[in-house]
Each structure stands twice: as structure tokens, then as C-alpha cells.
Design a protein around this motif. Structure first.
Motif, PDB file in Angstrom:
ATOM      1  N   GLY A  21       0.815  -1.209   0.000  1.00 25.80           N
ATOM      2  CA  GLY A  21       0.000   0.000   0.000  1.00 25.80           C
ATOM      3  C   GLY A  21       0.847   1.256   0.000  1.00 25.80           C
ATOM      4  O   GLY A  21       0.571   2.217  -0.726  1.00 25.80           O
ATOM      5  N   GLY A  22       1.904   1.275   0.810  1.00 26.88           N
ATOM      6  CA  GLY A  22       2.775   2.434   0.879  1.00 26.88           C
ATOM      7  C   GLY A  22       3.564   2.647  -0.391  1.00 26.88           C
ATOM      8  O   GLY A  22       3.726   3.785  -0.867  1.00 26.88           O
ATOM      9  N   LEU A  23       4.079   1.575  -0.976  1.00 27.26           N
ATOM     10  CA  LEU A  23       4.833   1.688  -2.223  1.00 27.26           C
ATOM     11  C   LEU A  23       3.935   2.174  -3.351  1.00 27.26           C
ATOM     12  O   LEU A  23       4.332   3.047  -4.152  1.00 27.26           O
ATOM     13  CB  LEU A  23       5.470   0.347  -2.586  1.00 27.26           C
ATOM     14  N   ALA A  24       2.724   1.633  -3.432  1.00 26.54           N
ATOM     15  CA  ALA A  24       1.788   2.062  -4.469  1.00 26.54           C
ATOM     16  C   ALA A  24       1.408   3.527  -4.267  1.00 26.54           C
ATOM     17  O   ALA A  24       1.301   4.293  -5.246  1.00 26.54           O
ATOM     18  CB  ALA A  24       0.535   1.183  -4.446  1.00 26.54           C
ATOM     19  N   ALA A  25       1.203   3.931  -3.014  1.00 22.38           N
ATOM     20  CA  ALA A  25       0.887   5.335  -2.735  1.00 22.38           C
ATOM     21  C   ALA A  25       2.021   6.242  -3.177  1.00 22.38           C
ATOM     22  O   ALA A  25       1.793   7.309  -3.757  1.00 22.38           O
ATOM     23  CB  ALA A  25       0.607   5.513  -1.244  1.00 22.38           C
ATOM     24  N   ALA A  26       3.254   5.832  -2.900  1.00 23.60           N
ATOM     25  CA  ALA A  26       4.404   6.653  -3.271  1.00 23.60           C
ATOM     26  C   ALA A  26       4.487   6.836  -4.784  1.00 23.60           C
ATOM     27  O   ALA A  26       4.787   7.938  -5.274  1.00 23.60           O
ATOM     28  CB  ALA A  26       5.682   6.012  -2.736  1.00 23.60           C
ATOM     29  N   VAL A  27       4.235   5.768  -5.539  1.00 20.85           N
ATOM     30  CA  VAL A  27       4.254   5.868  -6.998  1.00 20.85           C
ATOM     31  C   VAL A  27       3.192   6.851  -7.476  1.00 20.85           C
ATOM     32  O   VAL A  27       3.449   7.729  -8.321  1.00 20.85           O
ATOM     33  CB  VAL A  27       4.043   4.486  -7.642  1.00 20.85           C
ATOM     34  N   ARG A  28       2.002   6.726  -6.932  1.00 23.79           N
ATOM     35  CA  ARG A  28       0.903   7.601  -7.363  1.00 23.79           C
ATOM     36  C   ARG A  28       1.151   9.050  -6.970  1.00 23.79           C
ATOM     37  O   ARG A  28       0.872   9.974  -7.753  1.00 23.79           O
ATOM     38  CB  ARG A  28      -0.424   7.095  -6.793  1.00 23.79           C
ATOM     39  N   GLU A  37     -18.649  -7.158  -9.809  1.00 19.42           N
ATOM     40  CA  GLU A  37     -18.862  -5.967 -10.629  1.00 19.42           C
ATOM     41  C   GLU A  37     -19.298  -4.769  -9.810  1.00 19.42           C
ATOM     42  O   GLU A  37     -18.985  -3.626 -10.151  1.00 19.42           O
ATOM     43  CB  GLU A  37     -19.883  -6.274 -11.728  1.00 19.42           C
ATOM     44  N   VAL A  38     -19.994  -5.027  -8.708  1.00 21.96           N
ATOM     45  CA  VAL A  38     -20.389  -3.930  -7.823  1.00 21.96           C
ATOM     46  C   VAL A  38     -19.352  -3.737  -6.715  1.00 21.96           C
ATOM     47  O   VAL A  38     -18.814  -2.643  -6.519  1.00 21.96           O
ATOM     48  CB  VAL A  38     -21.780  -4.189  -7.200  1.00 21.96           C
ATOM     49  N   GLY A  39     -19.040  -4.814  -6.002  1.00 23.75           N
ATOM     50  CA  GLY A  39     -18.199  -4.712  -4.811  1.00 23.75           C
ATOM     51  C   GLY A  39     -16.772  -4.310  -5.084  1.00 23.75           C
ATOM     52  O   GLY A  39     -16.141  -3.650  -4.257  1.00 23.75           O
ATOM     53  N   PHE A  40     -16.236  -4.687  -6.256  1.00 23.37           N
ATOM     54  CA  PHE A  40     -14.858  -4.293  -6.552  1.00 23.37           C
ATOM     55  C   PHE A  40     -14.789  -3.212  -7.628  1.00 23.37           C
ATOM     56  O   PHE A  40     -14.237  -2.140  -7.407  1.00 23.37           O
ATOM     57  CB  PHE A  40     -14.023  -5.503  -6.983  1.00 23.37           C
ATOM     58  N   GLU A  41     -15.362  -3.473  -8.785  1.00 24.73           N
ATOM     59  CA  GLU A  41     -15.236  -2.526  -9.885  1.00 24.73           C
ATOM     60  C   GLU A  41     -15.855  -1.163  -9.561  1.00 24.73           C
ATOM     61  O   GLU A  41     -15.306  -0.129  -9.912  1.00 24.73           O
ATOM     62  CB  GLU A  41     -15.873  -3.105 -11.160  1.00 24.73           C
ATOM     63  N   LYS A  42     -17.002  -1.171  -8.874  1.00 23.23           N
ATOM     64  CA  LYS A  42     -17.683   0.099  -8.600  1.00 23.23           C
ATOM     65  C   LYS A  42     -17.284   0.727  -7.259  1.00 23.23           C
ATOM     66  O   LYS A  42     -17.261   1.951  -7.132  1.00 23.23           O
ATOM     67  CB  LYS A  42     -19.208  -0.110  -8.620  1.00 23.23           C
ATOM     68  N   LEU A  43     -16.979  -0.116  -6.247  1.00 20.16           N
ATOM     69  CA  LEU A  43     -16.866   0.419  -4.895  1.00 20.16           C
ATOM     70  C   LEU A  43     -15.463   0.421  -4.301  1.00 20.16           C
ATOM     71  O   LEU A  43     -15.207   1.126  -3.335  1.00 20.16           O
ATOM     72  CB  LEU A  43     -17.798  -0.356  -3.950  1.00 20.16           C
ATOM     73  N   SER A  44     -14.529  -0.356  -4.849  1.00 20.80           N
ATOM     74  CA  SER A  44     -13.212  -0.431  -4.223  1.00 20.80           C
ATOM     75  C   SER A  44     -12.440   0.877  -4.306  1.00 20.80           C
ATOM     76  O   SER A  44     -11.554   1.138  -3.500  1.00 20.80           O
ATOM     77  CB  SER A  44     -12.378  -1.551  -4.869  1.00 20.80           C
ATOM     78  N   ASN A  45     -12.781   1.736  -5.266  1.00 21.99           N
ATOM     79  CA  ASN A  45     -12.083   3.007  -5.411  1.00 21.99           C
ATOM     80  C   ASN A  45     -12.897   4.193  -4.910  1.00 21.99           C
ATOM     81  O   ASN A  45     -12.503   5.336  -5.098  1.00 21.99           O
ATOM     82  CB  ASN A  45     -11.702   3.233  -6.879  1.00 21.99           C
ATOM     83  N   VAL A  46     -14.033   3.904  -4.263  1.00 20.42           N
ATOM     84  CA  VAL A  46     -14.864   4.961  -3.669  1.00 20.42           C
ATOM     85  C   VAL A  46     -14.340   5.257  -2.271  1.00 20.42           C
ATOM     86  O   VAL A  46     -14.155   4.337  -1.468  1.00 20.42           O
ATOM     87  CB  VAL A  46     -16.338   4.524  -3.604  1.00 20.42           C
ATOM     88  N   HIS A  49     -11.165   5.746   7.438  1.00 19.12           N
ATOM     89  CA  HIS A  49     -11.269   6.308   6.100  1.00 19.12           C
ATOM     90  C   HIS A  49      -9.897   6.530   5.472  1.00 19.12           C
ATOM     91  O   HIS A  49      -8.900   6.724   6.164  1.00 19.12           O
ATOM     92  CB  HIS A  49     -12.025   7.631   6.158  1.00 19.12           C
ATOM     93  N   ASN A  50      -9.890   6.540   4.137  1.00 17.12           N
ATOM     94  CA  ASN A  50      -8.639   6.809   3.425  1.00 17.12           C
ATOM     95  C   ASN A  50      -8.154   8.242   3.669  1.00 17.12           C
ATOM     96  O   ASN A  50      -6.957   8.491   3.746  1.00 17.12           O
ATOM     97  CB  ASN A  50      -8.822   6.570   1.932  1.00 17.12           C
ATOM     98  N   ARG A  51      -9.087   9.172   3.772  1.00 18.03           N
ATOM     99  CA  ARG A  51      -8.765  10.523   4.227  1.00 18.03           C
ATOM    100  C   ARG A  51      -9.119  10.563   5.713  1.00 18.03           C
ATOM    101  O   ARG A  51     -10.275  10.371   6.083  1.00 18.03           O
ATOM    102  CB  ARG A  51      -9.578  11.573   3.473  1.00 18.03           C
ATOM    103  N   SER A  52      -8.141  10.771   6.557  1.00 13.22           N
ATOM    104  CA  SER A  52      -8.366  10.672   7.995  1.00 13.22           C
ATOM    105  C   SER A  52      -9.528  11.538   8.456  1.00 13.22           C
ATOM    106  O   SER A  52      -9.649  12.703   8.055  1.00 13.22           O
ATOM    107  CB  SER A  52      -7.099  11.083   8.748  1.00 13.22           C
ATOM    108  N   LEU A  84      -6.385   7.400  -3.234  1.00 12.19           N
ATOM    109  CA  LEU A  84      -5.715   8.681  -2.977  1.00 12.19           C
ATOM    110  C   LEU A  84      -5.884   9.650  -4.141  1.00 12.19           C
ATOM    111  O   LEU A  84      -5.915  10.866  -3.944  1.00 12.19           O
ATOM    112  CB  LEU A  84      -4.224   8.462  -2.705  1.00 12.19           C
ATOM    113  N   ASP A  85      -5.997   9.127  -5.351  1.00 11.81           N
ATOM    114  CA  ASP A  85      -6.149  10.010  -6.503  1.00 11.81           C
ATOM    115  C   ASP A  85      -7.387  10.888  -6.387  1.00 11.81           C
ATOM    116  O   ASP A  85      -7.442  11.975  -6.968  1.00 11.81           O
ATOM    117  CB  ASP A  85      -6.234   9.188  -7.798  1.00 11.81           C
ATOM    118  N   SER A  86      -8.391  10.421  -5.632  1.00 12.38           N
ATOM    119  CA  SER A  86      -9.632  11.194  -5.517  1.00 12.38           C
ATOM    120  C   SER A  86      -9.725  11.994  -4.224  1.00 12.38           C
ATOM    121  O   SER A  86     -10.642  12.801  -4.075  1.00 12.38           O
ATOM    122  CB  SER A  86     -10.851  10.255  -5.627  1.00 12.38           C
TER     123      SER A  86
END
Length: 515
Positions: free
Chosen positions: A31-38, A152-161, A469-472, A501-503
Motif C-alpha cells: 500500500g505504501g509503495l503504491a501510494a508513493a508511486v501515485r 462488478e459492484v463490490g470491486f469494480e464500482k466500490l473499491s475506489n470509492v 477512512h482513506n482521508r483521515s 488517494l487520486d480522488s
């Protein structure tokens, strides 16, 4: 030692002359490495701080006696999340990483010696289901269709919300209701098939992300479709090759990772994260802080109590934490050619054993095991003529009070005896290297509360908005990635947490203008 305080380091200057904002990432797990790249791609100068002497976190790599052991994740089930990271950094994934398909995916060995083999060929799977439970073939097919719908709902639609508000949660409640998310994974599987063995085969997957199949939300049934749609893969060189590749992306962006640099506190001024203080006393300033540390550790140990309104000590104490793991890494001087890459060995009990692990928190005399045999796919991970393995047993977290300093070796011996009389004959006399990891190691080395291997247990009341939350919620400009935040554990989950994090994180240029 007197503490050393560093003023905000001078930032590189882009062509416009604007200051490049500084982001600190705590922890170099996936997670940290991916965050750093982004963050690097979004205009930040990034410093990753890692407590250990090399990157990876739970994906640390042990090397001893010529063997290479991946400490944590063992497979890739969604290559596109890695391909996207390489693309974000302007690179091509396949130039750095070679993925080898694993097929069959795994074999389950039941206590009576009967086996169930999962593979990519759906016709072969129909025959396998029919061999064990002829009456469940039609139910199995309907379960696969349901799993696709959930994915299709739980990952594709909601994992990045981000799920930063109750309103965002309310918006998806109709989907949760339609998908019967109040049911457990095992409960949903049981509504489609009757044979106890097929029910287990369709529902054990949450154990790989810290959940009890009899307790976690049926949203995690999406894993069945995910593996059937995208396959199961092993990176040549082990999952440590993925860590090395991500480090290369970060350094290629001109950013850095500091090892042996444990963060003792996140500094806060005026309700805003301003940097970190290391265990050495050194302080580093930052415009934003991203924590890939265990979420409960982040709130309970790194932030002062006075700034926490939601994740108070009481709430953290009352939270439900995942089970832990006992992991034994070992190498043999002979090869076991008939043993597949992945084997799941079930003991005489299933539901009652899980109750012992998750609820009663006792170390039972019986166990169920996951046996990883990476040299079946990549012989380079062991000396010539040898084999490398790791065997994993789910065990209670440290709330159990188990003294692993005394319990570890007898438990290892029991596992070795079991493996020796089942799938690895002659094991004892062929072992040439050995290492164990216990729940205590998860606590002391990885700073995981209660030694929980996957942070908060992924029950419905600790998922989506109910998860940290992703944003504290507590401090401005503090963000969370990893297993303890949304969407949860597992490689697709933790990499998706970084994508969130992109959002929620401003672009570096926008933050520079604000400053």
C-alpha cells in the motif's frame, strides 16, 4: 540523545518556479509503495520511511542458506492493478516483471484424504463438482454468476470509492441489499450448494484477508469470480520481485526510501498533519502524510489522543481485530515434485476450529494449513535439487494471551509431523533451513495491534464507511492506505486503497498554489 529538528527541506523547483510539495509515506508495504508511486506521478516529492532494513512490510523477503522466502503475499490475482501502477509511472509492467500462470489454482485436501482441485477450465470444474457432489453442479454455476455480480459492484464500482461520508454509504446501500451483503460468505455459499466440502471450497477465501467465512460479509464472495476471470499468477523471483519493481519506480521518479527509520509520532499543528517524528528523535516536515502503518497503530500510537474524536482509545480497544498467523518457512534437500504450488490441508474440524481462533481465542490441538510451494513454479528460489516451502496456520491474535516464546516450537513440530505423514513424506530428515514467524512478530516487527495479521476484521460493521477512512477523519492532510482502511486486505485491496488517494489527495501543483 537530543532531538534533531529539520526545517522543511528545500523542494525541487518545477519549470514554473513553483515549490514541489513534500509527501511522507509511513511504511513500505504494498500500500505504501503504491501510494508513493501515485503521489510521485501527481507532483509530489516523496519520502518513504520504513522501520525495517528492507522494503515490503508484510511482503518482506527472507534469504537464508541459499533459499528465498516471501514472507507474506504469495500470488497475484488481479494483474491489472500492478499494470496500472507501472503505467502511472510511465513504465511497462512486463518489462520488469514476468508473471507465471498457476493452474490448477490450488488443491484442497480434506481430513479424510479426499481432494478438491480448483482450476481455470470451467468444464473440468463441473466434472470436479460432479465427482464430489453431483447434485451441486447447478448450484455451483449459479454461485459463480452471483460472484460475478458481486465483483462488478463490490470491486469494480466500490473499491475506489473513498466512503468519506455517511451519504456515500447510503448511496450504495441498495446495491448491498440486492447483493445480500448482510449474509456471511459461508451463508451465501450454503444457499447455493449442499455438500459441506463444496461449501468450504466456495467460502474459505476470506481467511486470506483476515476474515472468518462464518462472520464476514458476503461481498467477499467476489474473490471466486476474480480468480476465475483473471487467473492466479506467481511473479518470477517471488512476490519480492514486485516489491523490488515498485522501489525501482519510486527511485525512477526521483524519490527515496529510508530504511531503519521507525516513525514514533505524526506531528500535528492546528488540526493538520505537518510531518513525523522518528524514534531517533529526528523530525521531518511534510505537506501531507500517508500512513501505510497498521491503521489501529496509526491512530492509537502515532496520533495524540487529544486530536482523536472517532478513533478513540475506547473505540480501538472495542474493535474486532483479525486473527493472526503462525508461519513456518523451511527448505528441504530433496524435491517434492508431486506437491502443487498451493495446497490447503483441512483438519478434522472447520467451523469449530474457526470459532476457537476468532471467538474463543484458544490454540487448538488441531489445525488447518495453507502450504505454499513456490519452487514448484520457480526453482530459482532454492538451491539446485532443493525445495522451498512456507506453511501457514491461522491462529488467535495476542488477545489470547498465548506465550509464543514457549508455544512456537511445539506447534511447529506438530505441523511438521502432520505434513510428514500426509503430503511431505520424510520431511524431518530432509529439512536444511527453517524460520518461524508468530503473532508476536506481527506485533513487534510490523507494529500490528494485537499481532493481528490483517488489521481490523472485515465484518460488515467494519467495512466501507465503518472502516478507518482513506482521508483521515481526525486530522487534515493525513491519509491512510493498506489493509486497515478501505477497501481492505489482500493485494487488490491494498493497491486499491492507494488508488483512492487520486480522488482525495490534492494534486501537488494545486497544493503548492494553496501553500
Amino acid at each position: 540523545m537530543s532531538s534533531l529538528t529539520l526545517d522543511r527541506p528545500p523542494s525541487p523547483v518545477v519549470g514554473s518556479g513553483a515549490r514541489v510539495p513534500h509527501a511522507i509515506v509511513i511504511g513500505s508495504g504494498f500500500g505504501g509503495l503504491a501510494a508513493a508511486v501515485r503521489l510521485g506521478a501527481r507532483g509530489y516529492r516523496v519520502t518513504v520511511l520504513e522501520k525495517l532494513d528492507q522494503p515490503g512490510g508484510r511482503a518482506y523477503v527472507f534469504r537464508q542458506d541459499g533459499f528465498t522466502f516471501d514472507a507474506g503475499p504469495t500470488i497475484v490475482t488481479l494483474p491489472k492493478v500492478f499494470e496500472e501502477l507501472w503505467s502511472v509511472a510511465g513504465k511497462k509492467f512486463s518489462d520488469d516483471i514476468t508473471l507465471e500462470p498457476i493452474d490448477p489454482y490450488y488443491q484442497i485436501r480434506f481430513d479424510d484424504g479426499e481432494t478438491y482441485t480448483e482450476c481455470s477450465d470451467l468444464d473440468a470444474m463441473r466434472r470436479e463438482i460432479a465427482r464430489l457432489a453431483p447434485g451441486d453442479v447447478e448450484g455451483w454455476e449459479r454461485f459463480l454468476a452471483k460472484s460475478k455480480d458481486i465483483y462488478e459492484v463490490g470491486f469494480e464500482k466500490l473499491s475506489n470509492v473513498p466512503f468519506g461520508s455517511l451519504a456515500s454509504m447510503a448511496k450504495v446501500l441498495p446495491d448491498f441489499i440486492r447483493l445480500q451483503s448482510w449474509r456471511t460468505v459461508h451463508g451465501l455459499a450454503a444457499s447455493y450448494v449442499k455438500d459441506p466440502r463444496i461449501r468450504i471450497a466456495l467460502s474459505f477465501h476470506p481467511l486470506f484477508i483476515g476474515g472468518n467465512p462464518f462472520a464476514v460479509t458476503s461481498i467477499y464472495c467476489l474473490i471466486t469470480y476474480l480468480q476465475n476471470k483473471f487467473g492466479v499468477w506467481f511473479p518470477r523471483g517471488g512476490t519480492g520481485a514486485l516489491v523490488k519493481g515498485l522501489v525501482g519506480l519510486i527511485e525512477g521518479q526521483g524519490n527515496s526510501i529510508r530504511y531503519n527509520s521507525e516513525v514514533a509520532a505524526i506531528t500535528v499543528e492546528g488540526g493538520r498533519a505537518t510531518g513525523v517524528r522518528l524514534a531517533s528523535g529526528e523530525t521531518l516536515a511534510a505537506d501531507i502524510v500517508v500512513s501505510n502503518a497498521d491503521a489501529a497503530w496509526t491512530y492509537g500510537k502515532l496520533l495524540p489522543a487529544e486530536v482523536r474524536r472517532r478513533w478513540t482509545d475506547k473505540k480501538l480497544d472495542n474493535a474486532r481485530y483479525s486473527m493472526s498467523l503462525f508461519v513456518w518457512y523451511f527448505g528441504t534437500k530433496r524435491q517434492y515434485r508431486g506437491v502443487p504450488h498451493h495446497t490447503i490441508l483441512l483438519g478434522p474440524r472447520y467451523k469449530e476450529l474457526l470459532r476457537d481462533i476468532f471467538d474463543r481465542k484458544v490454540l487448538a490441538p488441531d489445525f488447518s494449513l495453507y502450504l505454499h510451494h513456490p519452487t514448484a513454479t520457480d526453482p530459482s528460489l532454492a538451491p539446485e535439487g532443493c525445495d522451498g516451502f512456507y506453511v501457514l496456520s491461522p491462529v488467535p491474535n495476542l488477545a489470547s494471551g498465548i506465550d509464543w516464546a514457549h508455544a512456537a516450537e511445539p506447534y511447529r513440530r506438530a505441523i511438521a509431523e502432520f505434513l510428514g505423514r500426509t503430503v511431505l513424506p520424510g520431511l524431518d530428515e530432509n529439512i536444511v533451513t527453517s524460520r518461524i514467524v508468530t503473532p508476536q512478530d506481527f506485533h513487534t516487527r510490523l507494529r500490528s495491534v494485537l499481532g493481528a495479521a490483517f488489521s481490523f476484521e472485515p465484518v460488515f460493521t467494519q467495512s466501507a464507511w465503518f472502516r478507518p477512512h482513506n482521508r483521515s477523519e481526525e486530522v487534515d492532510r493525513l491519509f491512510l492506505v493498506g489493509a486497515g482502511t478501505h477497501p481492505g486486505a489482500g493485494l487488490p485491496g491494498v493497491l486499491s486503497s492507494a488508488r483512492v488517494l487520486d480522488s482525495v489527495v490534492p494534486h501537488g501543483a494545486d497544493l503548492a498554489r494553496e501553500s
